[in-house]
Every structure is written in C-alpha cells, then in structure tokens.
Design an enzyme around this catalytic site. Structure first.
Site, mmCIF file in Angstrom:
data_model
loop_
_atom_site.group_PDB
_atom_site.id
_atom_site.type_symbol
_atom_site.label_atom_id
_atom_site.label_comp_id
_atom_site.label_asym_id
_atom_site.label_seq_id
_atom_site.Cartn_x
_atom_site.Cartn_y
_atom_site.Cartn_z
ATOM 1 N N LYS A 8 0.844 -1.206 0.000
ATOM 2 C CA LYS A 8 0.000 0.000 0.000
ATOM 3 C C LYS A 8 0.870 1.244 0.000
ATOM 4 O O LYS A 8 2.041 1.198 0.417
ATOM 5 C CB LYS A 8 -0.939 0.027 1.210
ATOM 6 C CG LYS A 8 -0.257 0.030 2.590
ATOM 7 C CD LYS A 8 0.205 1.391 3.094
ATOM 8 C CE LYS A 8 0.849 1.320 4.474
ATOM 9 N NZ LYS A 8 1.655 2.502 4.826
ATOM 10 N N ASP A 127 -2.195 -1.327 10.328
ATOM 11 C CA ASP A 127 -2.505 -1.325 8.893
ATOM 12 C C ASP A 127 -3.283 -2.565 8.450
ATOM 13 O O ASP A 127 -3.725 -2.638 7.306
ATOM 14 C CB ASP A 127 -1.207 -1.269 8.065
ATOM 15 C CG ASP A 127 -0.556 0.100 8.109
ATOM 16 O OD1 ASP A 127 -1.254 1.087 8.420
ATOM 17 O OD2 ASP A 127 0.658 0.179 7.827
HETATM 18 O O1 C5P Z 1 0.199 -1.003 15.155
HETATM 19 P P1 C5P Z 1 1.608 -1.023 14.655
HETATM 20 O O2 C5P Z 1 2.383 -2.203 15.133
HETATM 21 O O3 C5P Z 1 1.696 -0.815 13.187
HETATM 22 O O4 C5P Z 1 2.299 0.274 15.296
HETATM 23 C C1 C5P Z 1 3.687 0.435 15.454
HETATM 24 C C2 C5P Z 1 3.938 1.592 16.432
HETATM 25 O O5 C5P Z 1 3.543 2.828 15.836
HETATM 26 C C3 C5P Z 1 3.140 1.511 17.722
HETATM 27 O O6 C5P Z 1 3.838 0.820 18.709
HETATM 28 C C4 C5P Z 1 2.946 2.969 18.108
HETATM 29 O O7 C5P Z 1 4.095 3.438 18.772
HETATM 30 C C5 C5P Z 1 2.878 3.675 16.779
HETATM 31 N N1 C5P Z 1 1.506 3.930 16.317
HETATM 32 C C6 C5P Z 1 0.789 4.976 16.882
HETATM 33 N N2 C5P Z 1 -0.493 5.239 16.444
HETATM 34 C C7 C5P Z 1 -1.046 4.496 15.448
HETATM 35 C C8 C5P Z 1 -0.319 3.450 14.868
HETATM 36 C C9 C5P Z 1 0.953 3.185 15.327
HETATM 37 O O8 C5P Z 1 1.277 5.678 17.768
HETATM 38 N N3 C5P Z 1 -2.281 4.789 15.039
#
Ligand code: C5P
Length: 289
Positions: A8, A127
């Site tokens: 994406k 995502d």
């Molecule tokens: O959910 P994911 O593993 O993709 O997120 C990685 C990091 O990015 C999380 O630990 C967080 O610190 C940050 N994040 C965030 N807000 C979001 C998505 C991710 O702060 N909406």
C-alpha cells in the site's frame, strides 16, 4: 490456493491526537498496489510456514501470528513469497497477515472460522484492517475505521526503497515533540484526496499528496532525502514518503511517465526500484479514465 498480498501507499497521512493508550488517531487515504507478496495455502496434517526469505520464518512473522490467532490453528502449509521490501512503510507484513485472515474467512483452510475480523486484524497491527477491504480506502481511528472508496483509477507508481530502515514508533515520538493544530474532518486534506480519487481527478489528487511524516523523516534520514531529490531531478511531478518510510514514491497518470523518470534516476543499485500501479482490478474507472 493463492492469495495476493498487495503493498500500500498513503496518498495522505494525517497524524492527529495522541490518545491515552499512546496510539495516535490517524486519517489517511490508502491504496493497494500491484506490487504484492503471494501467499500459497496447501493442505497439511500440521501447521507449517515457509518463506522465500528464510530470515523472515518464525513466530514473529505477522502471517504466523495471524494464523496463531485463529482457533483452531489451521491444518495447512503456508508458503509466503516476498516481493514487497521490508521496513519500507509499504505495509508488507500487515498485508501478509490480512491475507491469512482473508483465507480463513473464505474457507481456504477447509473449515468455517468466525471472529470479529476487524478487531482481530487491529490486534495484529494498525494497517491490517485496511488490507481486509481489498480496495482503496479512507482509514481512520488508529486504523480500524476503514471506508472503501470503490473503483480506483489505473494510475502508475514508482516506489524507491532507500538502503535504510525507519522506526515507526520513533517517527510518532518525533511528531509528538511539536504541537500540531487540530484539523476538522470535513475540511481535511484526506477528504479532499478521497473525493478527487473517486472522481479520477489526477491533478487534484497530486495537489493533495501529503504525509505528516514526510518532512520529519526526510530531514533526519539522508537516504530518504536523497531518493526524493533524485525523483524530482528525474522529472517526477511529485515525490512522497510511503507511510512512515523509508520508501518514497511518485505517482503518474501513465506507465510511460514512470518509465521515463526511472530511466533518468541518478541513484545507485542499493536504492531498489519498483515500477508498479494501483491495484485497480478491472474497475470501470480503469476503462474510462
Ligand atoms: O500497530 P503497529 O504495530 O503498526 O504500530 C507500530 C507503532 O507505531 C506503535 O507501537 C505505536 O508506537 C505507533 N503507532 C501509533 N499510532 C497508530 C499506529 C501506530 O502511535 N495509530
């Protein structure tokens, strides 16, 4: 059975308020690309997972974590063929996980699974819910509110992956250090991009391209800045960070423009190039745009 796991890009990425749980509210228009991993599912007496990149085999792989989240564990061999670069902001791992969930939903594991699929997807990564939509989408909340946009235009993309990794969590922390004005939804750049995308209005989508991480990452990561400069110097009309990076992309109406930019790129082979396109399926907009 085979499932495509598309990459994406974010045409817009607005990082809004930091919530008490540390996550951030987002508003983003995301589109799937033809650049894709492939997940092959075969019957097997026990669960097994192999990957074209052996360094990605193991329990931490998001596809394995998605399978382990299913009750019972699928009796299947999963073979993942990677094409999407890692640590690029292209959602590769999330897309692989979503493909496992889509496989479960469609009965590919030989039984019916029921689950709160969006909730399960969200627990695997921000995502992942987007990739359940199998379409371009406006993505809100922390990634779990997904509004599909419908038929995508057949536009083309050149993705460049610089030889550097970017930490998503660190990128959010950097953004938190500067005050951000509140942005009402109805006048937001994402809503503007969304409606322009639905109209197939390339110029307006190009004007709307934006990513709150772009300046932060480009200013702190030399290789990202270099890839952006090289795209613009090669005649690209636009260049934007993909997600929180480190990949960057340029968007064009047609494949010839992308090919011309790629030919003129002054970057070494350590900067990987992926000419690709929106995964528009065979949408009606692809035939009339
Ligand atoms: O959910 P994911 O593993 O993709 O997120 C990685 C990091 O990015 C999380 O630990 C967080 O610190 C940050 N994040 C965030 N807000 C979001 C998505 C991710 O702060 N909406």
């Amino acid at each position: 059975m085979k499932f495509a796991c598309p990459a994406k890009i974010n045409l817009t990425l607005e990082v809004l308020d930091r919530r008490p749980d540390g996550y951030h509210a987002l508003r983003s228009v995301m589109v799937p690309l033809e650049l894709a991993d492939e997940l092959l599912i075969e019957p097997s007496p026990t669960f097994a997972f192999v990957c074209s990149d052996p360094s990605l085999e193991g329990e931490e792989n998001l596809a394995v974590r998605a399978a382990r989240a299913l009750e019972p564990l699928p009796a299947a061999k999963l073979t993942l063929r990677k094409a999407i670069p890692m640590q690029a902001g292209l959602g590769g791992g999330s897309s692989d996980a979503a493909a496992v969930l889509r496989a479960a939903m469609s009965g590919a594991f030989g039984r019916t699974y029921t689950a709160d699929w969006v909730q399960l997807a969200r627990s695997l990564g921000s995502d992942v819910p987007f990739f359940l939509a199998d379409s371009g989408a406006l993505v809100e909340g922390t990634g779990e509110r997904v509004t599909a946009v419908g038929a995508l235009p057949p536009w083309h993309v050149l993705v460049i992956k610089p030889p550097v990794a970017v930490s998503t969590a660190a990128a959010f922390t950097t953004l938190d250090a500067v005050a951000r004005p509140s942005r009402p939804r109805n006048t937001s750049i994402s809503l503007c991009a969304l409606t322009a995308l639905q109209r197939g209005d390339f110029d307006e989508v190009e004007r709307s391209l934006s990513n709150d991480f772009h300046d932060v990452i480009a200013n702190s990561t030399l290789q990202v800045a270099r890839a952006i400069e090289a795209l613009l110097a090669a005649g690209a009309g636009n260049a934007l960070l993909a997600g929180s990076g480190s990949a960057v992309f340029t968007l064009a109406r047609d494949a010839a423009t992308i090919a011309a930019v790629e030919t003129r790129l002054d970057l070494g082979p350590e900067y990987l190039r992926f000419p690709t396109a929106f995964a528009h399926g065979n949408s009606w907009r692809g035939r009339v745009a």
